[in-house]
Scaffold this motif. Structure first.
Motif, PDB file in Angstrom:
ATOM      1  N   VAL A 174       4.163  82.728   2.139  1.00  0.00           N
ATOM      2  CA  VAL A 174       4.417  83.650   1.118  1.00  0.00           C
ATOM      3  C   VAL A 174       4.538  84.986   1.589  1.00  0.00           C
ATOM      4  O   VAL A 174       4.313  85.258   2.730  1.00  0.00           O
ATOM      5  CB  VAL A 174       3.475  83.557  -0.165  1.00  0.00           C
ATOM      6  CG1 VAL A 174       3.428  82.439  -0.825  1.00  0.00           C
ATOM      7  CG2 VAL A 174       1.949  84.014   0.475  1.00  0.00           C
ATOM      8  N   ALA A 175       5.205  85.971   1.070  1.00  0.00           N
ATOM      9  CA  ALA A 175       5.333  87.279   1.608  1.00  0.00           C
ATOM     10  C   ALA A 175       4.937  88.409   0.963  1.00  0.00           C
ATOM     11  O   ALA A 175       5.470  89.192   0.214  1.00  0.00           O
ATOM     12  CB  ALA A 175       7.035  87.346   1.727  1.00  0.00           C
ATOM     13  N   PRO A 176       3.637  88.723   0.905  1.00  0.00           N
ATOM     14  CA  PRO A 176       3.069  89.848   0.374  1.00  0.00           C
ATOM     15  C   PRO A 176       3.569  91.233   1.064  1.00  0.00           C
ATOM     16  O   PRO A 176       3.774  92.309   0.358  1.00  0.00           O
ATOM     17  CB  PRO A 176       1.722  89.806   0.603  1.00  0.00           C
ATOM     18  CG  PRO A 176       1.319  88.833   1.579  1.00  0.00           C
ATOM     19  CD  PRO A 176       2.308  87.968   1.519  1.00  0.00           C
TER      20      PRO A 176
ATOM     21  N   ARG B 219       9.623  97.760  -3.307  1.00  0.00           N
ATOM     22  CA  ARG B 219       9.916  97.049  -4.564  1.00  0.00           C
ATOM     23  C   ARG B 219       9.344  95.591  -4.814  1.00  0.00           C
ATOM     24  O   ARG B 219       9.725  94.725  -5.183  1.00  0.00           O
ATOM     25  CB  ARG B 219      11.305  96.755  -5.071  1.00  0.00           C
ATOM     26  CG  ARG B 219      12.197  98.067  -5.054  1.00  0.00           C
ATOM     27  CD  ARG B 219      13.449  97.637  -5.522  1.00  0.00           C
ATOM     28  NE  ARG B 219      14.293  98.780  -5.841  1.00  0.00           N
ATOM     29  CZ  ARG B 219      15.710  98.901  -5.910  1.00  0.00           C
ATOM     30  NH1 ARG B 219      16.315  97.695  -5.778  1.00  0.00           N
ATOM     31  NH2 ARG B 219      16.192 100.091  -6.075  1.00  0.00           N
ATOM     32  N   LYS B 220       7.961  95.568  -4.297  1.00  0.00           N
ATOM     33  CA  LYS B 220       7.003  94.289  -4.340  1.00  0.00           C
ATOM     34  C   LYS B 220       5.969  94.588  -5.002  1.00  0.00           C
ATOM     35  O   LYS B 220       5.419  95.837  -4.987  1.00  0.00           O
ATOM     36  CB  LYS B 220       6.641  94.050  -2.889  1.00  0.00           C
ATOM     37  CG  LYS B 220       7.792  93.778  -2.032  1.00  0.00           C
ATOM     38  CD  LYS B 220       8.472  92.154  -2.238  1.00  0.00           C
ATOM     39  CE  LYS B 220       7.115  91.239  -1.395  1.00  0.00           C
ATOM     40  NZ  LYS B 220       7.978  89.839  -1.637  1.00  0.00           N
TER      41      LYS B 220
ATOM     42  N   ILE C  67      -2.677  78.687   2.993  1.00  0.00           N
ATOM     43  CA  ILE C  67      -1.474  79.722   2.608  1.00  0.00           C
ATOM     44  C   ILE C  67      -1.095  80.551   3.694  1.00  0.00           C
ATOM     45  O   ILE C  67      -2.156  81.231   4.432  1.00  0.00           O
ATOM     46  CB  ILE C  67      -1.935  80.447   1.318  1.00  0.00           C
ATOM     47  CG1 ILE C  67      -0.759  81.323   0.874  1.00  0.00           C
ATOM     48  CG2 ILE C  67      -3.213  81.287   1.474  1.00  0.00           C
ATOM     49  CD1 ILE C  67      -0.917  81.787  -0.484  1.00  0.00           C
ATOM     50  N   ILE C  68       0.006  80.605   4.119  1.00  0.00           N
ATOM     51  CA  ILE C  68       0.418  81.692   5.401  1.00  0.00           C
ATOM     52  C   ILE C  68       1.001  83.062   4.784  1.00  0.00           C
ATOM     53  O   ILE C  68       2.169  82.902   4.285  1.00  0.00           O
ATOM     54  CB  ILE C  68       1.445  80.954   6.196  1.00  0.00           C
ATOM     55  CG1 ILE C  68       0.480  79.546   6.761  1.00  0.00           C
ATOM     56  CG2 ILE C  68       1.547  81.623   7.436  1.00  0.00           C
ATOM     57  CD1 ILE C  68      -0.694  79.828   7.510  1.00  0.00           C
ATOM     58  N   PRO C  69       0.547  83.954   5.034  1.00  0.00           N
ATOM     59  CA  PRO C  69       1.091  85.242   4.523  1.00  0.00           C
ATOM     60  C   PRO C  69       1.948  85.835   5.600  1.00  0.00           C
ATOM     61  O   PRO C  69       1.882  85.774   6.913  1.00  0.00           O
ATOM     62  CB  PRO C  69      -0.049  86.325   4.082  1.00  0.00           C
ATOM     63  CG  PRO C  69      -1.238  85.767   5.162  1.00  0.00           C
ATOM     64  CD  PRO C  69      -1.105  84.360   5.396  1.00  0.00           C
ATOM     65  N   TYR C  70       3.060  86.593   4.974  1.00  0.00           N
ATOM     66  CA  TYR C  70       4.175  87.262   5.909  1.00  0.00           C
ATOM     67  C   TYR C  70       4.099  88.750   5.679  1.00  0.00           C
ATOM     68  O   TYR C  70       3.933  89.145   4.676  1.00  0.00           O
ATOM     69  CB  TYR C  70       5.541  86.877   5.588  1.00  0.00           C
ATOM     70  CG  TYR C  70       6.811  87.419   6.033  1.00  0.00           C
ATOM     71  CD1 TYR C  70       7.174  87.230   7.347  1.00  0.00           C
ATOM     72  CD2 TYR C  70       7.242  88.655   5.464  1.00  0.00           C
ATOM     73  CE1 TYR C  70       8.297  87.871   7.860  1.00  0.00           C
ATOM     74  CE2 TYR C  70       8.214  89.397   6.019  1.00  0.00           C
ATOM     75  CZ  TYR C  70       8.681  88.854   7.405  1.00  0.00           C
ATOM     76  OH  TYR C  70       9.757  89.591   7.700  1.00  0.00           O
ATOM     77  N   PHE C  71       3.683  89.562   6.820  1.00  0.00           N
ATOM     78  CA  PHE C  71       3.646  90.856   6.881  1.00  0.00           C
ATOM     79  C   PHE C  71       4.793  91.577   7.683  1.00  0.00           C
ATOM     80  O   PHE C  71       5.184  91.146   8.824  1.00  0.00           O
ATOM     81  CB  PHE C  71       2.400  91.446   7.268  1.00  0.00           C
ATOM     82  CG  PHE C  71       1.244  91.043   6.232  1.00  0.00           C
ATOM     83  CD1 PHE C  71       0.878  91.667   5.069  1.00  0.00           C
ATOM     84  CD2 PHE C  71       0.445  90.016   6.537  1.00  0.00           C
ATOM     85  CE1 PHE C  71      -0.082  91.497   4.263  1.00  0.00           C
ATOM     86  CE2 PHE C  71      -0.586  89.488   5.515  1.00  0.00           C
ATOM     87  CZ  PHE C  71      -0.933  90.247   4.260  1.00  0.00           C
ATOM     88  N   ILE C  72       5.033  92.903   7.379  1.00  0.00           N
ATOM     89  CA  ILE C  72       6.125  93.744   8.148  1.00  0.00           C
ATOM     90  C   ILE C  72       5.293  95.008   8.724  1.00  0.00           C
ATOM     91  O   ILE C  72       4.711  95.489   7.933  1.00  0.00           O
ATOM     92  CB  ILE C  72       7.345  93.695   7.202  1.00  0.00           C
ATOM     93  CG1 ILE C  72       8.289  94.290   7.991  1.00  0.00           C
ATOM     94  CG2 ILE C  72       6.892  94.741   6.014  1.00  0.00           C
ATOM     95  CD1 ILE C  72       9.757  94.538   7.432  1.00  0.00           C
ATOM     96  N   SER C  73       5.806  95.443   9.795  1.00  0.00           N
ATOM     97  CA  SER C  73       5.236  96.654  10.024  1.00  0.00           C
ATOM     98  C   SER C  73       6.476  97.646  10.320  1.00  0.00           C
ATOM     99  O   SER C  73       7.689  97.291  10.289  1.00  0.00           O
ATOM    100  CB  SER C  73       4.651  96.644  11.615  1.00  0.00           C
ATOM    101  OG  SER C  73       5.685  95.799  12.506  1.00  0.00           O
ATOM    102  N   SER C  74       6.168  99.013  10.281  1.00  0.00           N
ATOM    103  CA  SER C  74       6.987 100.039  10.478  1.00  0.00           C
ATOM    104  C   SER C  74       8.020 100.119   9.404  1.00  0.00           C
ATOM    105  O   SER C  74       9.349 100.676   9.608  1.00  0.00           O
ATOM    106  CB  SER C  74       7.881  99.898  11.725  1.00  0.00           C
ATOM    107  OG  SER C  74       7.030  99.890  12.845  1.00  0.00           O
ATOM    108  N   HIS C  75       7.714  99.750   8.227  1.00  0.00           N
ATOM    109  CA  HIS C  75       8.744  99.913   6.942  1.00  0.00           C
ATOM    110  C   HIS C  75       8.461 101.540   6.734  1.00  0.00           C
ATOM    111  O   HIS C  75       7.389 102.063   6.927  1.00  0.00           O
ATOM    112  CB  HIS C  75       8.081  99.022   6.020  1.00  0.00           C
ATOM    113  CG  HIS C  75       8.881  98.926   4.772  1.00  0.00           C
ATOM    114  ND1 HIS C  75       8.923 100.008   3.802  1.00  0.00           N
ATOM    115  CD2 HIS C  75      10.157  98.116   4.446  1.00  0.00           C
ATOM    116  CE1 HIS C  75       9.896  99.453   2.833  1.00  0.00           C
ATOM    117  NE2 HIS C  75      10.583  98.415   3.383  1.00  0.00           N
TER     118      HIS C  75
END
Length: 263
Positions: free
Chosen positions: A91-93, A105-106, A132-140
């Motif tokens: 899933v992508a928090p 917009r999350k 459950i495997i979370p997805y994260f992003i940096s430098s947004h």
């Protein structure tokens, strides 16, 4: 899924049906999707059908939904988690900072806690051991070092060692890309910081892998430079902070003291 009254949709000027909240005119009934899953399960040539990712869990917690819609959300979650997870569900928090998530917009990260609580509960009731495997992003856009540091602490407390991660990649036709290139939020016209240099990007990305020994010294240095020394202890202390997803059994302090004395 579409609007309950399409005439309202034709007049609507909102840029999103689900942000900053889920539109009251949006039908979030998951019955049709659940029925497809069940129909696939019954096909004699299909042993198992898995959903790997793409679950918008915020739609499953639509407070404005009708009773029928809310019942369909619960049924969908049970069907999904019980019969369509191949051991791990992605899933992508995407972030833990509400300020950054607003730009994405999350939904708030609090909904991830709620989804994980239900995920664990359904797993337990079905005697399953799934992750459950979370997805994260940096430098947004909008993400500062302090936000990434807090992300690291929060995911550590959740006992996650992140695997599904990404540095921002500007994608055409998104608000994030407009902010990345212009430095301005197109709706508010406010200046918005974005990490662009190699060094700034690396200083954010390393927090996704805080548990790797090779990054510890650099993380400590970055935190000191940003006057966040208190997070060093939270991040690297061997003490594990307990995170509860449901009501915790509480015992008053006097009872605990008496039991200790009796021992």
């Amino acid at each position: 899924m579409e609007g309950k009254d399409l005439k309202i949709c034709e007049r609507c000027a909102r840029p999103s049906c689900i942000h900053p909240n889920i539109c009251t005119n949006l039908n979030t009934d998951h019955t049709a999707m659940t029925n497809i899953y069940k129909k696939v399960n019954k096909m004699h040539d299909i042993k198992k059908a898995f959903v790997g990712s793409g679950v918008r869990y915020d739609m499953l917690y639509n407070k404005m939904a009708s009773t029928k819609e809310q019942d369909s959300h619960k049924e969908y979650m049970t069907e999904l988690i019980t019969n369509h997870v191949s051991g791990r569900l992605k899933v992508a928090p995407e972030h833990t900072s509400d300020d950054v998530l607003k730009l994405m917009r999350k939904p708030t990260f609090k909904l991830f806690y709620k989804f994980k609580e239900d995920f664990d509960r359904i797993n337990k009731s079905a005697n399953l051991n799934q992750q459950i495997i979370p997805y994260f992003i940096s430098s947004h856009p909008g993400s500062q070092v302090k936000d990434m540091a807090n992300l690291a602490v929060e995911t550590k407390n959740l006992d996650f060692r992140l695997e599904q991660v990404q540095d921002l990649t500007p994608t055409p036709m998104t608000v994030s890309t407009v902010i990345f290139y212009s430095g301005i939020h197109p709706y508010t016209l406010e200046k918005t910081y974005t990490a662009k240099s190699k060094s700034d990007k690396q200083n954010q990305r390393i927090f996704l892998f805080w548990y790797k020994p090779e990054y510890k010294r650099r993380i400590e240095s970055v935190l000191k430079q940003n006057n966040q020394q208190e997070l060093i202890h939270q991040l690297f202390s061997k003490e594990k902070k307990e995170v509860y997803f449901s009501k915790k059994n509480t015992t008053n302090a006097t009872s605990r003291k008496r039991r200790k004395q009796n021992k």
